[in-house]
Design an enzyme around this catalytic site. Structure first.
Site, mmCIF file in Angstrom:
data_model
loop_
_atom_site.group_PDB
_atom_site.id
_atom_site.type_symbol
_atom_site.label_atom_id
_atom_site.label_comp_id
_atom_site.label_asym_id
_atom_site.label_seq_id
_atom_site.Cartn_x
_atom_site.Cartn_y
_atom_site.Cartn_z
ATOM 1 N N SER A 10 0.848 -1.193 0.000
ATOM 2 C CA SER A 10 0.000 0.000 0.000
ATOM 3 C C SER A 10 0.879 1.238 0.000
ATOM 4 O O SER A 10 1.676 1.448 0.919
ATOM 5 C CB SER A 10 -0.900 0.008 1.242
ATOM 6 O OG SER A 10 -1.367 1.325 1.447
ATOM 7 N N HIS A 35 -1.150 -1.239 -4.392
ATOM 8 C CA HIS A 35 -2.394 -0.882 -3.710
ATOM 9 C C HIS A 35 -2.444 0.626 -3.495
ATOM 10 O O HIS A 35 -1.527 1.216 -2.920
ATOM 11 C CB HIS A 35 -2.478 -1.627 -2.379
ATOM 12 C CG HIS A 35 -3.793 -1.511 -1.690
ATOM 13 N ND1 HIS A 35 -4.906 -2.238 -2.062
ATOM 14 C CD2 HIS A 35 -4.188 -0.741 -0.650
ATOM 15 C CE1 HIS A 35 -5.924 -1.926 -1.274
ATOM 16 N NE2 HIS A 35 -5.512 -1.008 -0.406
ATOM 17 N N MET A 39 -8.900 8.220 -0.180
ATOM 18 C CA MET A 39 -9.739 8.604 0.966
ATOM 19 C C MET A 39 -10.239 10.031 0.786
ATOM 20 O O MET A 39 -9.487 10.898 0.321
ATOM 21 C CB MET A 39 -8.924 8.515 2.258
ATOM 22 C CG MET A 39 -8.276 7.160 2.473
ATOM 23 S SD MET A 39 -7.487 7.062 4.071
ATOM 24 C CE MET A 39 -6.632 5.487 3.911
ATOM 25 N N HIS A 78 -8.303 1.218 -4.192
ATOM 26 C CA HIS A 78 -9.228 0.970 -3.085
ATOM 27 C C HIS A 78 -9.918 2.297 -2.767
ATOM 28 O O HIS A 78 -9.316 3.192 -2.178
ATOM 29 C CB HIS A 78 -8.410 0.436 -1.889
ATOM 30 C CG HIS A 78 -9.205 0.272 -0.635
ATOM 31 N ND1 HIS A 78 -8.613 0.045 0.590
ATOM 32 C CD2 HIS A 78 -10.544 0.299 -0.406
ATOM 33 C CE1 HIS A 78 -9.559 -0.047 1.518
ATOM 34 N NE2 HIS A 78 -10.726 0.102 0.946
ATOM 35 N N MET A 80 -12.131 4.595 -0.816
ATOM 36 C CA MET A 80 -12.806 4.855 0.459
ATOM 37 C C MET A 80 -13.440 6.232 0.320
ATOM 38 O O MET A 80 -13.012 7.219 0.929
ATOM 39 C CB MET A 80 -11.796 4.802 1.608
ATOM 40 C CG MET A 80 -11.340 3.377 1.900
ATOM 41 S SD MET A 80 -9.783 3.301 2.797
ATOM 42 C CE MET A 80 -8.633 3.397 1.429
ATOM 43 N N MET A 149 -11.479 -5.959 4.988
ATOM 44 C CA MET A 149 -10.694 -5.044 5.819
ATOM 45 C C MET A 149 -10.436 -5.714 7.165
ATOM 46 O O MET A 149 -11.363 -6.198 7.818
ATOM 47 C CB MET A 149 -11.449 -3.734 6.060
ATOM 48 C CG MET A 149 -11.628 -2.844 4.847
ATOM 49 S SD MET A 149 -10.109 -2.428 3.984
ATOM 50 C CE MET A 149 -9.198 -1.520 5.232
ATOM 51 N N GLY A 157 -0.898 1.526 9.441
ATOM 52 C CA GLY A 157 -0.209 1.278 10.708
ATOM 53 C C GLY A 157 -1.098 0.873 11.868
ATOM 54 O O GLY A 157 -0.666 0.905 13.012
HETATM 55 C C1 DX5 Z 1 -6.384 1.513 5.446
HETATM 56 C C2 DX5 Z 1 -5.915 1.231 4.050
HETATM 57 C C3 DX5 Z 1 -4.827 0.224 3.991
HETATM 58 C C4 DX5 Z 1 -3.581 0.643 4.709
HETATM 59 C C5 DX5 Z 1 -2.834 -0.570 5.124
HETATM 60 O O1 DX5 Z 1 -7.561 2.215 5.416
HETATM 61 O O2 DX5 Z 1 -6.972 0.757 3.250
HETATM 62 O O3 DX5 Z 1 -4.552 -0.160 2.658
HETATM 63 O O4 DX5 Z 1 -2.735 1.439 3.932
HETATM 64 O O5 DX5 Z 1 -1.737 -0.179 5.871
HETATM 65 P P1 DX5 Z 1 -1.089 -1.157 6.949
HETATM 66 O O6 DX5 Z 1 -0.597 -2.368 6.210
HETATM 67 O O7 DX5 Z 1 0.003 -0.343 7.532
HETATM 68 O O8 DX5 Z 1 -2.169 -1.509 7.941
HETATM 69 ZN ZN ZN Z 2 -6.471 -0.196 1.300
#
Ligand code: DX5
Ligand code: ZN
Length: 239
Positions: A10, A35, A39, A78, A80, A149, A157
């Site tokens: 990501s 990825h 957002m 992705h 959001m 998710m 993180g």
């Molecule tokens: C969270 C994102 C993830 C995030 C994952 O809302 O959709 O893709 O970047 O990051 P880590 O692997 O650090 O949890």
């Molecule tokens: Zn994501």
């Protein structure tokens, strides 16, 4: 599943001032997908990047085969964001290879899936930790990907939510019942030390942000996640 365990770093945890280089580096380190977390500060309490940035990284999203040919590495968008439909053509034109969205963000889920696929790209539905699986009931024949998710969306993180594991198993069973090649992706808190359980539960595509980018040893991080996830799958098969 044929031995595949895709790793999708990501970019949320990458250095945004050097995104092109970061994409090149994670692909060289073994990334199968890129990825790309979008957002909107409305569906989730954070604000990231849009189609312009997707378009900007597209020229970096390829790998060279042993015979010197270039193959595309798909950008796994992705979304959001809410609502989603207006952004889909923009991301498709910006080079997305996969677009997934949250069912709560679309008034007409089947229509949104069709809209994504009308651009010849893969369509996925994303379920939050508390979103029930019945959202999948009437769209299984249309889905290319299901993204579970394992954190609440919005930030990198965060810690992996353990109740995702039985959910992965349940979705794997549903996918097998269709006989279709639907990818099962897991996103949030995935690291080398839980990848075995995530792979064992039935995921075939793992998103990892902080686990890949923190520490700067991308190949080592990607290899460890993939190796452990495949070990989890193999242990499951032997039982
Ligand atoms: C969270 C994102 C993830 C995030 C994952 O809302 O959709 O893709 O970047 O990051 P880590 O692997 O650090 O949890
Ligand atoms: Zn994501």
């Amino acid at each position: 599943m044929n031995g595949t365990m895709r790793i999708a770093p990501s970019l949320l945890s990458a250095d945004f001032a050097r995104l092109g280089e970061e994409v090149t580096a994670v692909i060289a380190a073994g990334a199968d997908l890129i990825h790309f977390d979008v957002m909107d500060n409305h569906y989730v309490p954070n604000l990231t990047v849009g189609p312009l940035v997707c378009q900007a990284i597209k020229p970096y999203c390829h790998r060279e085969t042993k015979v010197g040919e270039k193959t595309d590495v798909l950008i796994d968008v992705h979304l959001m964001v809410k609502p989603v439909d207006a952004l889909i053509p923009m991301f498709a034109q910006a080079g997305a290879g996969i677009i997934s969205f949250h069912p709560e963000a679309s008034e007409h889920i089947d229509r949104t899936l069709q809209l994504i696929q009308s651009f010849g790209i893969k369509a996925g539905l994303v379920l939050n930790p508390a979103t029930p699986l019945h959202c999948l009931d009437h769209v299984m024949d249309r889905l290319d990907l299901i993204l579970l998710m394992s954190v609440n969306p919005g930030f990198g993180g965060q810690s992996f939510i353990e109740s995702t594991l039985p959910k992965i198993e349940a979705v794997r069973k549903r996918i097998e019942a269709t006989g279709r090649d639907i990818w099962l992706e897991v996103d949030g808190g995935v690291k080398a030390d839980n990848a075995q359980r995530v792979g064992g539960a039935g995921a075939d595509t793992l998103v990892a942000g902080s686990a890949v980018f923190t520490g700067g040893r991308y190949a080592q991080a990607i290899d460890a996640i993939r190796t452990n996830a495949l070990a989890g799958r193999n242990m499951q098969r032997q039982e």
